[in-house]
Design a protein around this motif. Sequence first.
Motif, PDB file in Angstrom:
ATOM      1  N   GLY A  54       0.637  -1.477   0.460  1.00 28.93           N
ATOM      2  CA  GLY A  54      -0.290  -0.073  -0.031  1.00 28.93           C
ATOM      3  C   GLY A  54       1.261   1.328  -0.263  1.00 28.93           C
ATOM      4  O   GLY A  54       1.933   1.346  -0.246  1.00 28.93           O
ATOM      5  N   LYS A  67       4.753  10.093  -0.072  1.00 29.64           N
ATOM      6  CA  LYS A  67       4.837   9.374  -0.231  1.00 29.64           C
ATOM      7  C   LYS A  67       5.274   8.314  -0.247  1.00 29.64           C
ATOM      8  O   LYS A  67       6.551   8.663  -1.710  1.00 29.64           O
ATOM      9  CB  LYS A  67       3.073   9.079  -1.338  1.00 29.64           C
ATOM     10  CG  LYS A  67       1.963  10.047  -1.626  1.00 29.64           C
ATOM     11  CD  LYS A  67       1.581   9.943  -2.124  1.00 29.64           C
ATOM     12  CE  LYS A  67      -0.238  10.585  -1.896  1.00 29.64           C
ATOM     13  NZ  LYS A  67      -1.353  10.732  -2.847  1.00 29.64           N
ATOM     14  N   LEU A  88      -0.973   9.553   6.896  1.00 27.68           N
ATOM     15  CA  LEU A  88      -2.011   8.269   6.228  1.00 27.68           C
ATOM     16  C   LEU A  88      -1.209   7.055   6.187  1.00 27.68           C
ATOM     17  O   LEU A  88      -0.343   6.852   5.592  1.00 27.68           O
ATOM     18  CB  LEU A  88      -2.365   9.258   5.071  1.00 27.68           C
ATOM     19  CG  LEU A  88      -3.716   8.116   4.057  1.00 27.68           C
ATOM     20  CD1 LEU A  88      -4.618   7.902   5.620  1.00 27.68           C
ATOM     21  CD2 LEU A  88      -3.524   8.391   2.911  1.00 27.68           C
ATOM     22  N   ASN A  89      -2.071   5.904   6.932  1.00 24.11           N
ATOM     23  CA  ASN A  89      -1.354   5.027   6.796  1.00 24.11           C
ATOM     24  C   ASN A  89      -2.242   3.861   6.526  1.00 24.11           C
ATOM     25  O   ASN A  89      -3.322   3.166   6.488  1.00 24.11           O
ATOM     26  CB  ASN A  89      -1.058   3.983   7.865  1.00 24.11           C
ATOM     27  CG  ASN A  89      -0.494   2.107   7.842  1.00 24.11           C
ATOM     28  OD1 ASN A  89      -0.076   2.262   7.120  1.00 24.11           O
ATOM     29  ND2 ASN A  89      -1.037   2.097   9.121  1.00 24.11           N
ATOM     30  N   ASN A  90      -1.544   4.299   4.766  1.00 24.15           N
ATOM     31  CA  ASN A  90      -2.870   3.345   3.703  1.00 24.15           C
ATOM     32  C   ASN A  90      -2.370   2.110   3.362  1.00 24.15           C
ATOM     33  O   ASN A  90      -1.891   1.551   1.951  1.00 24.15           O
ATOM     34  CB  ASN A  90      -3.293   4.373   2.907  1.00 24.15           C
ATOM     35  CG  ASN A  90      -4.198   3.249   2.218  1.00 24.15           C
ATOM     36  OD1 ASN A  90      -5.591   2.536   2.657  1.00 24.15           O
ATOM     37  ND2 ASN A  90      -4.681   3.908   0.408  1.00 24.15           N
ATOM     38  N   THR A  91      -1.836   1.067   4.138  1.00 23.39           N
ATOM     39  CA  THR A  91      -0.473   0.085   3.949  1.00 23.39           C
ATOM     40  C   THR A  91      -1.909  -1.108   4.578  1.00 23.39           C
ATOM     41  O   THR A  91      -2.695  -0.924   5.278  1.00 23.39           O
ATOM     42  CB  THR A  91       0.491  -0.078   4.351  1.00 23.39           C
ATOM     43  OG1 THR A  91       0.350   0.550   5.827  1.00 23.39           O
ATOM     44  CG2 THR A  91       1.434   1.627   3.741  1.00 23.39           C
ATOM     45  N   SER A 113      -3.486   0.570  10.709  1.00 23.70           N
ATOM     46  CA  SER A 113      -3.555  -0.018   8.887  1.00 23.70           C
ATOM     47  C   SER A 113      -5.224   0.881   8.590  1.00 23.70           C
ATOM     48  O   SER A 113      -5.510   0.728   9.145  1.00 23.70           O
ATOM     49  CB  SER A 113      -4.104  -1.276   8.276  1.00 23.70           C
ATOM     50  OG  SER A 113      -3.959  -1.082   7.636  1.00 23.70           O
ATOM     51  N   ARG A 114      -4.431   1.533   7.372  1.00 24.94           N
ATOM     52  CA  ARG A 114      -6.317   2.224   7.031  1.00 24.94           C
ATOM     53  C   ARG A 114      -6.063   4.022   7.607  1.00 24.94           C
ATOM     54  O   ARG A 114      -7.791   3.676   7.626  1.00 24.94           O
ATOM     55  CB  ARG A 114      -7.437   1.470   6.990  1.00 24.94           C
ATOM     56  CG  ARG A 114      -6.783   0.397   5.671  1.00 24.94           C
ATOM     57  CD  ARG A 114      -6.404   0.277   4.095  1.00 24.94           C
ATOM     58  NE  ARG A 114      -6.112  -0.996   3.792  1.00 24.94           N
ATOM     59  CZ  ARG A 114      -5.622  -0.896   2.338  1.00 24.94           C
ATOM     60  NH1 ARG A 114      -6.109   0.331   1.505  1.00 24.94           N
ATOM     61  NH2 ARG A 114      -6.393  -2.044   1.817  1.00 24.94           N
ATOM     62  N   SER A 116      -5.598   7.246  10.108  1.00 26.56           N
ATOM     63  CA  SER A 116      -4.627   8.472   9.654  1.00 26.56           C
ATOM     64  C   SER A 116      -4.411   8.936  10.925  1.00 26.56           C
ATOM     65  O   SER A 116      -5.709   8.707  11.869  1.00 26.56           O
ATOM     66  CB  SER A 116      -5.089   9.481   8.669  1.00 26.56           C
ATOM     67  OG  SER A 116      -6.385   9.432   8.463  1.00 26.56           O
TER      68      SER A 116
END
Length: 133
Positions: A54, A67, A88-91, A113-114, A116
């Motif tokens: 991600g 990013k 923003l942890n979009n992993t 995870s997912r 912020s």
Amino acid sequence: MSVPVSQLAPSPSPSPSPSARPASARRRLAVAAGAALLVLGTGACSALGRSAVGTFSYSTAAERIVKISSPSVKGCHRTAPAGATTVLNNTLVDVRMYRTPDCSGKDPKYIPSRLSDNIAPNTLPWRSYTFVH
């Protein structure tokens, strides 16, 4: 009128033994077994690269956005010199944010995870992070 039993229903044919299967059936079975092994092997080896699948992104006090795609889950990572104010942890992996540049110190901020988070007003920015794996 009587009808002989042999004319009423055909006699069941004996099922073929596994060694008597046609070549196409054996080939399909071998392909299915190979595909299953490939799926299992891929799943077992996917952790070898050890990356957080991600995008991990943060913004700095100077409002610069950084990013990182599929970052490594190994070790301590430093943020930009200005530090991170919003993350923003979009992993698929959780992360811990630290106020020090070496991933040490008390009270790291845990960001699942997912999700912020951002720093509180008048506090130090985050300077490093580690992934929880």
